[in-house]
Design an enzyme around this catalytic site. Structure first.
Site, mmCIF file in Angstrom:
data_model
loop_
_atom_site.group_PDB
_atom_site.id
_atom_site.type_symbol
_atom_site.label_atom_id
_atom_site.label_comp_id
_atom_site.label_asym_id
_atom_site.label_seq_id
_atom_site.Cartn_x
_atom_site.Cartn_y
_atom_site.Cartn_z
ATOM 1 N N ARG A 80 -0.536 5.855 17.179
ATOM 2 C CA ARG A 80 -1.423 6.828 17.816
ATOM 3 C C ARG A 80 -1.074 7.026 19.273
ATOM 4 O O ARG A 80 -1.824 7.646 20.023
ATOM 5 C CB ARG A 80 -2.870 6.358 17.735
ATOM 6 C CG ARG A 80 -3.509 6.873 16.490
ATOM 7 C CD ARG A 80 -4.987 6.659 16.538
ATOM 8 N NE ARG A 80 -5.432 6.607 15.179
ATOM 9 C CZ ARG A 80 -6.363 7.387 14.668
ATOM 10 N NH1 ARG A 80 -7.001 8.238 15.401
ATOM 11 N NH2 ARG A 80 -6.674 7.283 13.416
ATOM 12 N N ARG A 115 -20.754 7.681 9.147
ATOM 13 C CA ARG A 115 -19.674 7.045 9.899
ATOM 14 C C ARG A 115 -20.117 6.960 11.340
ATOM 15 O O ARG A 115 -20.502 7.980 11.926
ATOM 16 C CB ARG A 115 -18.396 7.880 9.763
ATOM 17 C CG ARG A 115 -17.204 7.044 9.316
ATOM 18 C CD ARG A 115 -15.987 7.870 9.134
ATOM 19 N NE ARG A 115 -15.224 7.955 10.373
ATOM 20 C CZ ARG A 115 -13.965 8.343 10.439
ATOM 21 N NH1 ARG A 115 -13.338 8.692 9.332
ATOM 22 N NH2 ARG A 115 -13.335 8.409 11.596
ATOM 23 N N ARG A 145 -19.060 16.440 7.538
ATOM 24 C CA ARG A 145 -19.011 15.107 6.909
ATOM 25 C C ARG A 145 -20.174 14.236 7.395
ATOM 26 O O ARG A 145 -20.753 13.478 6.619
ATOM 27 C CB ARG A 145 -17.675 14.423 7.226
ATOM 28 C CG ARG A 145 -17.544 13.053 6.582
ATOM 29 C CD ARG A 145 -16.166 12.472 6.758
ATOM 30 N NE ARG A 145 -15.811 12.314 8.160
ATOM 31 C CZ ARG A 145 -14.613 12.005 8.600
ATOM 32 N NH1 ARG A 145 -13.626 11.816 7.765
ATOM 33 N NH2 ARG A 145 -14.381 11.869 9.881
ATOM 34 N N ARG A 179 -13.066 11.521 20.816
ATOM 35 C CA ARG A 179 -11.926 11.343 19.894
ATOM 36 C C ARG A 179 -10.892 12.454 20.088
ATOM 37 O O ARG A 179 -9.681 12.215 20.051
ATOM 38 C CB ARG A 179 -12.430 11.312 18.445
ATOM 39 C CG ARG A 179 -13.132 10.002 18.104
ATOM 40 C CD ARG A 179 -14.068 10.136 16.913
ATOM 41 N NE ARG A 179 -13.409 10.413 15.660
ATOM 42 C CZ ARG A 179 -14.059 10.823 14.571
ATOM 43 N NH1 ARG A 179 -15.370 11.004 14.593
ATOM 44 N NH2 ARG A 179 -13.397 11.064 13.457
ATOM 45 N N LYS A 237 -5.809 13.771 7.544
ATOM 46 C CA LYS A 237 -4.851 12.674 7.334
ATOM 47 C C LYS A 237 -5.237 11.832 6.118
ATOM 48 O O LYS A 237 -4.395 11.505 5.281
ATOM 49 C CB LYS A 237 -4.779 11.761 8.578
ATOM 50 C CG LYS A 237 -4.348 12.472 9.857
ATOM 51 C CD LYS A 237 -4.238 11.515 11.026
ATOM 52 C CE LYS A 237 -5.539 10.849 11.446
ATOM 53 N NZ LYS A 237 -6.564 11.779 11.964
HETATM 54 P P1 AP5 Z 1 -10.038 13.532 6.636
HETATM 55 O O1 AP5 Z 1 -9.053 13.612 5.530
HETATM 56 O O2 AP5 Z 1 -10.916 12.314 6.726
HETATM 57 O O3 AP5 Z 1 -9.293 13.741 8.038
HETATM 58 P P2 AP5 Z 1 -8.738 12.667 9.045
HETATM 59 O O4 AP5 Z 1 -7.673 13.324 9.830
HETATM 60 O O5 AP5 Z 1 -8.380 11.400 8.296
HETATM 61 O O6 AP5 Z 1 -10.035 12.480 9.923
HETATM 62 P P3 AP5 Z 1 -10.734 11.211 10.508
HETATM 63 O O7 AP5 Z 1 -11.983 11.726 11.143
HETATM 64 O O8 AP5 Z 1 -10.852 10.113 9.505
HETATM 65 O O9 AP5 Z 1 -9.637 10.819 11.583
HETATM 66 P P4 AP5 Z 1 -9.705 9.911 12.833
HETATM 67 O O10 AP5 Z 1 -8.310 9.892 13.301
HETATM 68 O O11 AP5 Z 1 -10.747 10.309 13.801
HETATM 69 O O12 AP5 Z 1 -10.262 8.531 12.231
HETATM 70 P P5 AP5 Z 1 -9.585 7.225 11.665
HETATM 71 O O13 AP5 Z 1 -10.447 6.774 10.572
HETATM 72 O O14 AP5 Z 1 -8.143 7.378 11.417
HETATM 73 O O15 AP5 Z 1 -10.903 14.852 6.606
HETATM 74 C C1 AP5 Z 1 -12.020 15.032 7.459
HETATM 75 C C2 AP5 Z 1 -13.074 15.860 6.704
HETATM 76 O O16 AP5 Z 1 -12.548 17.163 6.481
HETATM 77 C C3 AP5 Z 1 -13.442 15.306 5.326
HETATM 78 O O17 AP5 Z 1 -14.802 15.542 5.069
HETATM 79 C C4 AP5 Z 1 -12.546 16.092 4.364
HETATM 80 O O18 AP5 Z 1 -13.106 16.204 3.095
HETATM 81 C C5 AP5 Z 1 -12.457 17.443 5.073
HETATM 82 N N1 AP5 Z 1 -11.167 18.112 4.867
HETATM 83 C C6 AP5 Z 1 -9.930 17.548 4.806
HETATM 84 N N2 AP5 Z 1 -8.978 18.493 4.637
HETATM 85 C C7 AP5 Z 1 -9.643 19.686 4.601
HETATM 86 C C8 AP5 Z 1 -9.195 21.037 4.449
HETATM 87 N N3 AP5 Z 1 -7.911 21.353 4.298
HETATM 88 N N4 AP5 Z 1 -10.133 22.001 4.490
HETATM 89 C C9 AP5 Z 1 -11.470 21.714 4.641
HETATM 90 N N5 AP5 Z 1 -11.955 20.437 4.770
HETATM 91 C C10 AP5 Z 1 -11.031 19.439 4.774
HETATM 92 O O19 AP5 Z 1 -9.744 6.249 12.928
HETATM 93 C C11 AP5 Z 1 -11.043 5.853 13.359
HETATM 94 C C12 AP5 Z 1 -10.941 5.030 14.632
HETATM 95 O O20 AP5 Z 1 -10.153 3.848 14.388
HETATM 96 C C13 AP5 Z 1 -10.240 5.690 15.825
HETATM 97 O O21 AP5 Z 1 -11.112 6.540 16.547
HETATM 98 C C14 AP5 Z 1 -9.860 4.452 16.646
HETATM 99 O O22 AP5 Z 1 -10.984 3.900 17.302
HETATM 100 C C15 AP5 Z 1 -9.430 3.475 15.557
HETATM 101 N N6 AP5 Z 1 -7.986 3.574 15.275
HETATM 102 C C16 AP5 Z 1 -7.397 4.064 14.148
HETATM 103 N N7 AP5 Z 1 -6.056 3.971 14.232
HETATM 104 C C17 AP5 Z 1 -5.791 3.408 15.438
HETATM 105 C C18 AP5 Z 1 -4.588 3.068 16.126
HETATM 106 N N8 AP5 Z 1 -3.363 3.275 15.580
HETATM 107 N N9 AP5 Z 1 -4.694 2.539 17.355
HETATM 108 C C19 AP5 Z 1 -5.889 2.300 17.926
HETATM 109 N N10 AP5 Z 1 -7.065 2.595 17.335
HETATM 110 C C20 AP5 Z 1 -7.008 3.145 16.103
#
Ligand code: AP5
Length: 190
Positions: free
Chosen positions: A88, A133, A127, A144, A13
């Site tokens: 979410r 992180r 990562r 998660r 994402k």
């Molecule tokens: P990346 O692009 O970071 O993927 P991502 O889907 O953004 O993964 P995240 O781990 O950041 O998602 P998340 O939903 O757990 O965390 P968020 O920060 O949103 O890619 C991941 C890795 O893969 C990177 O190293 C990248 O380089 C690699 N990669 C990407 N594409 C690739 C490909 N095609 N091939 C190979 N490698 C690839 O949320 C964190 C926390 O915040 C949540 O757990 C929750 O506690 C809170 N939160 C966030 N939003 C809400 C909400 N709406 N409501 C309540 N709590 C929330």
């Protein structure tokens, strides 16, 4: 253009959100990044959110809406948004739906990044080896992914029913995923 990206942890994402925002001249609103900035700043929202994030659970809706609603509406007024990480849950989508419709802020497309679980875990642990992180560890990744299945996955049917969902096979190189997403969207004005 108003685009929502949904997908499990590690589905890309953030990676695709940045690219799409650049391509369409939109502000990239990455909810996890915003929350991590609040935590780093020690703000009241950050202090409350930190423990949920560290456990891999969703931060309470009230905090999320307080943080995001003004941004979403301001971005919609300014020409659109690229939202990565909100909503979410169906509850979050419903809490903002009526207000968003009144404000002309309903999404034009919802992109779901589909990646098998083993690849998600592989990406997140890769990562973890290079970035610090708090939620990138084996135990929290399990939580998660479970939270995604229980609370976020129902959004797929919710948006499909509204004719907004585009499913992307995101288990391929970043450039191919980006091209597949662009194929699903109207062309950006140059
Ligand atoms: P990346 O692009 O970071 O993927 P991502 O889907 O953004 O993964 P995240 O781990 O950041 O998602 P998340 O939903 O757990 O965390 P968020 O920060 O949103 O890619 C991941 C890795 O893969 C990177 O190293 C990248 O380089 C690699 N990669 C990407 N594409 C690739 C490909 N095609 N091939 C190979 N490698 C690839 O949320 C964190 C926390 O915040 C949540 O757990 C929750 O506690 C809170 N939160 C966030 N939003 C809400 C909400 N709406 N409501 C309540 N709590 C929330």
């Amino acid at each position: 253009m108003k685009i929502v990206l949904i997908g499990p942890p590690g589905s890309g994402k953030g990676t695709q959100g940045e690219r799409l925002a650049r391509r369409f001249g939109l502000e990239h609103t990455g909810v996890g990044d915003l929350l991590r900035a609040e935590v780093a700043a020690g703000s009241p929202i950050g202090q409350e959110a930190a423990s949920y994030m560290d456990r891999g659970e969703l931060v309470p809706d009230e905090l999320i809406l307080r943080l995001l609603v003004p941004r979403i509406f301001a971005a919609a007024d300014a020409g659109g948004y690229l939202l990565d990480g909100f909503p979410r849950s169906v509850e979050q989508a419903e809490q903002i739906r009526a207000q968003a419709a009144e404000h002309g802020a309903t999404p034009d497309a919802v992109i779901y990044l589909d990646v098998p679980r083993a690849e998600l875990v592989r990406r997140i642990l890769a990562r973890a080896a290079v970035e610090e992180r708090a939620d990138d560890n084996e135990q929290t990744v399990d939580t998660r992914l479970q939270v995604f299945d229980e609370q976020t996955r129902p959004l797929i049917g919710y948006y499909r029913g509204r004719g907004l969902l585009r499913v992307i096979d995101a288990d391929r190189p970043v450039d191919e995923v980006a091209a597949a997403i662009l194929d699903e969207l109207p062309p950006a004005a140059d």
